[in-house]
Design a protein around this motif. Structure first.
Motif, PDB file in Angstrom:
ATOM      1  N   MET A   1       2.301   1.345   0.055  1.00  0.00           N
ATOM      2  CA  MET A   1       2.276  -0.103   0.227  1.00  0.00           C
ATOM      3  C   MET A   1       1.353  -0.700  -0.831  1.00  0.00           C
ATOM      4  O   MET A   1       0.352  -0.112  -1.193  1.00  0.00           O
ATOM      5  N   THR A   2       1.705  -1.873  -1.298  1.00  0.00           N
ATOM      6  CA  THR A   2       0.907  -2.559  -2.316  1.00  0.00           C
ATOM      7  C   THR A   2      -0.181  -3.405  -1.656  1.00  0.00           C
ATOM      8  O   THR A   2      -0.205  -3.572  -0.433  1.00  0.00           O
ATOM      9  N   LYS A   3      -1.062  -3.944  -2.480  1.00  0.00           N
ATOM     10  CA  LYS A   3      -2.100  -4.830  -1.960  1.00  0.00           C
ATOM     11  C   LYS A   3      -1.467  -6.050  -1.290  1.00  0.00           C
ATOM     12  O   LYS A   3      -1.975  -6.541  -0.285  1.00  0.00           O
ATOM     13  N   LEU A   4      -0.333  -6.504  -1.822  1.00  0.00           N
ATOM     14  CA  LEU A   4       0.362  -7.629  -1.190  1.00  0.00           C
ATOM     15  C   LEU A   4       0.776  -7.261   0.229  1.00  0.00           C
ATOM     16  O   LEU A   4       0.580  -8.048   1.159  1.00  0.00           O
ATOM     17  N   GLY A   5       1.333  -6.073   0.408  1.00  0.00           N
ATOM     18  CA  GLY A   5       1.743  -5.632   1.745  1.00  0.00           C
ATOM     19  C   GLY A   5       0.566  -5.589   2.705  1.00  0.00           C
ATOM     20  O   GLY A   5       0.663  -6.048   3.853  1.00  0.00           O
ATOM     21  N   THR A   6      -0.546  -5.067   2.237  1.00  0.00           N
ATOM     22  CA  THR A   6      -1.751  -5.008   3.064  1.00  0.00           C
ATOM     23  C   THR A   6      -2.216  -6.411   3.429  1.00  0.00           C
ATOM     24  O   THR A   6      -2.574  -6.696   4.577  1.00  0.00           O
ATOM     25  N   TRP A   7      -2.194  -7.315   2.450  1.00  0.00           N
ATOM     26  CA  TRP A   7      -2.629  -8.695   2.676  1.00  0.00           C
ATOM     27  C   TRP A   7      -1.713  -9.398   3.682  1.00  0.00           C
ATOM     28  O   TRP A   7      -2.193 -10.055   4.602  1.00  0.00           O
ATOM     29  N   LEU A   8      -0.399  -9.257   3.488  1.00  0.00           N
ATOM     30  CA  LEU A   8       0.544  -9.904   4.406  1.00  0.00           C
ATOM     31  C   LEU A   8       0.357  -9.392   5.833  1.00  0.00           C
ATOM     32  O   LEU A   8       0.363 -10.180   6.788  1.00  0.00           O
TER      33      LEU A   8
END
Length: 84
Positions: A1-8
């Motif tokens: 998972m990307t940082k975007l996925g973690t943030w979302l």
């Protein structure tokens, strides 16, 4: 998972909601979150603004795209995954 996925996930924001915010299809958000696709520079900019710069273009540097049928290179590239 990307940082975007973690943030979302941390924000409780769905792909549909975020897609509307950055003007892309929810399936694209899903691909960005998984690392299947790297956003264009324009979309990276919109992601940075929408996340209050918690996810920036720098976060995509070094992210290797997952192997996906149909391939595709970096944004704007005509190279396929096999050619990379």
């Amino acid at each position: 998972m990307t940082k975007l996925g973690t943030w979302l996930d941390a924000q409780g924001i769905t792909d549909e909601e975020f897609g509307k915010a950055i003007k892309v299809h929810p399936k694209s958000v899903w691909r960005y979150r998984r690392g299947d696709r790297i956003p264009t520079w324009d979309v990276m900019s919109r992601i940075a603004v929408a996340t209050n710069h918690e996810v920036t273009a720098n976060d995509w540097m070094g992210v290797k795209r997952r192997s996906v049928a149909g391939g595709g290179g970096s944004p704007g590239s005509s190279r396929t995954a096999a050619a990379q």
